[in-house]
Scaffold this active site. Structure first.
Site, PDB file in Angstrom:
ATOM      1  N   GLU A   1       0.622  -1.152   0.020  1.00  0.00           N
ATOM      2  CA  GLU A   1      -0.146   0.137  -0.024  1.00  0.00           C
ATOM      3  C   GLU A   1       0.874   1.147  -0.034  1.00  0.00           C
ATOM      4  O   GLU A   1       0.515   2.062   0.978  1.00  0.00           O
ATOM      5  CB  GLU A   1      -0.844   0.067   1.125  1.00  0.00           C
ATOM      6  CG  GLU A   1      -2.020  -1.315   1.196  1.00  0.00           C
ATOM      7  CD  GLU A   1      -3.219  -1.217   2.213  1.00  0.00           C
ATOM      8  OE1 GLU A   1      -2.887  -0.300   3.348  1.00  0.00           O
ATOM      9  OE2 GLU A   1      -4.053  -1.747   2.223  1.00  0.00           O
TER      10      GLU A   1
ATOM     11  N   GLU B   1      -6.064  -8.144  -0.233  1.00  0.00           N
ATOM     12  CA  GLU B   1      -6.663  -7.901   0.941  1.00  0.00           C
ATOM     13  C   GLU B   1      -8.161  -7.485   0.831  1.00  0.00           C
ATOM     14  O   GLU B   1      -8.344  -6.690  -0.180  1.00  0.00           O
ATOM     15  CB  GLU B   1      -6.000  -6.770   1.754  1.00  0.00           C
ATOM     16  CG  GLU B   1      -4.732  -7.002   2.400  1.00  0.00           C
ATOM     17  CD  GLU B   1      -3.943  -5.802   3.060  1.00  0.00           C
ATOM     18  OE1 GLU B   1      -4.954  -5.122   3.547  1.00  0.00           O
ATOM     19  OE2 GLU B   1      -2.984  -5.620   3.168  1.00  0.00           O
TER      20      GLU B   1
END
Length: 454
Positions: free
Chosen positions: A241, A346
């Site tokens: 991320e 995710e």
């Protein structure tokens, strides 16, 4: 390798030159890449990594073929990168509300006490039994988040606590014994790549993307992992991320880092290890044609999907959450067909941000209006988070539908990896509790609600 690089390598290895002494290591730069010397070697034998039952020669493990088999996996969250909402007890035990992430844990607590606590956590939060249960649940991958501070290095990682790496290597062995494939996911980078507590440092001003030394150090870490683990793992996720939303400089840095990280892995282990990159919050379509054949090979795109972190998502009804899940599949499938393999690396079936400290230690939820500055209230958190015993049958039925629709979205492309296998107290986020509660099937190919998107 050009002759001048061979000479530099030999000089660094055989003599103590000023160049090497200056930083207590040598760096080779070729095609814009960074490789750090000395090269990693296996740690000295210890009870964790040298036990006979940790053999890598598992009869269950087989090379993974993305073209014929779907990725079905779980993240092992909260183990080597702490998050207050996954293991709140660790943060509560400090008796200091200013301890909100791993960097403040190191800064504000007694070193020896905290190191002892962490050693116990690393040894017990996940055990070999978890890997057996993951295999028995029909899952074939685990994604293991790792902070840069846990990777052996000649550079100081203070105030972070080092020491998790042998436990991480044990996890790799356990996975392989069970025939489970492994992504090692660099979840926290020097300077923080996003400012989130799950990067190791909660800060409004992360600096990884604007500091070349941080990027160079991160490439060194990738090189170490590739060298030390290359024959034991299936994939290296270069960074979790990174904040592409922070502007052009950050996004340019991320793009170059993906390319350089790819080259580092390939220089070390060839094509045998899959390189995983992320969409950096830009959506997969922004990466069309990036690191594709013939210039690159064996690359996987990871995108993350949650529907709980802004008011427009929280306002969705249960049926609208299902409909939103149905929109995830087509663009992901299109990207996987036209560019590179793609997974939802995710995702969860939470529809609120009610889990204690999900938004940070001491921070409330948007859902019930306890989040700072939140004026809109969506409802009460009771029965939507916490212990399974408080979940209604209707809620559990919805959770099953929501699980199925997102699985279908991931499997329209290359697959999915659920966040996370377990938590201390937020059962709606736990794959393990979902299996126990019946809203996640023991066989991930089973469908109770087929054709939800028809």
């Amino acid at each position: 390798m050009p002759s001048y690089l061979i000479f530099l390598l030999a000089t660094c290895l055989l003599a103590s030159t000023p160049l090497c002494e200056a930083s207590q290591k040598c760096r080779l730069r070729q095609r814009g890449l960074t490789a750090q010397l000395p090269l990693p070697t296996s740690p000295a034998p210890d009870p964790i990594t040298s036990a006979p039952n940790n053999s890598l020669n598992s009869t269950l493990w087989r090379p993974f073929d993305f073209s014929t088999t779907k990725v079905r996996g779980v993240n092992l969250g909260g183990w080597f990168v702490l998050e207050p909402w996954i293991t709140p007890s660790i943060f509560q035990a400090t008796n200091n509300t200013a301890v909100v992430d791993e960097i403040t844990l190191g800064q504000l607590t007694d070193y020896n006490t905290t190191q002892k606590m962490l050693q116990n956590h690393w040894a017990t939060w996940y055990t070999e039994d978890d890997f057996v249960a993951i295999r028995n649940a029909g899952l074939n991958w685990v994604r293991i988040p790792l902070g840069y501070w846990s990777v052996p290095s000649n550079e100081s990682v203070a105030p972070y606590h080092a020491g998790a790496y042998p436990f991480f290597k044990q996890a790799v062995r356990w996975a392989r014994q069970q025939g489970i494939h492994v992504i090692v996911d660099l979840h926290g980078a020097p300077g923080s790549q996003n400012g989130y507590d799950n990067s190791g440092q909660s800060t409004p001003n992360p600096v990884w993307g604007i500091n070349p030394q941080n990027v160079s150090r991160t490439l060194d870490i990738i090189g170490y992992l590739a060298t030390d683990l290359g024959n034991q793992i299936d994939a290296i996720e270069l960074l979790n991320e990174p904040a592409g939303f922070r502007g052009t400089q950050w996004l340019d840095t991320i793009k170059q880092f993906w390319q350089s990280g790819y080259d580092v892995v390939r220089d070390v282990v060839g094509l045998n290890v899959t390189v995983v990159i992320e969409d950096a919050f830009q959506g997969v379509q922004s990466w069309e044609g990036f690191l594709t054949e013939p210039g690159a090979s064996n690359v996987l795109m990871d995108t993350h999907e949650y529907q709980i972190f802004d008011n427009s998502q929280l306002a969705l009804t249960w049926d609208q959450h299902i409909s939103a899940g149905c929109t995830l599949g087509p663009p992901l499938a299109s990207f996987a067909q036209s560019s590179i393999w793609a997974i939802i690396g995710e995702w969860s079936i939470a529809i609120t941000d009610c889990a204690k400290w999900l938004n940070g230690r001491g921070v409330g939820a948007r859902w019930d209006g306890t989040y700072p500055g939140q004026t809109q209230v969506f409802g009460n958190c009771s029965g939507l988070t916490g212990n399974t015993s408080t979940f209604s049958d209707d809620y559990k039925s919805f959770l099953r539908k929501y699980w199925e629709v997102q699985v279908e979205a991931g499997e329209s492309a290359t697959g999915w990896i659920f966040w996370t296998w377990k938590t201390e107290s937020a059962d709606e986020w736990s794959y393990q509790k979902g299996l126990e509660g019946g809203w996640i099937p023991q066989d991930p190919t089973n469908r109770m609600f087929p054709n939800l998107c028809s």
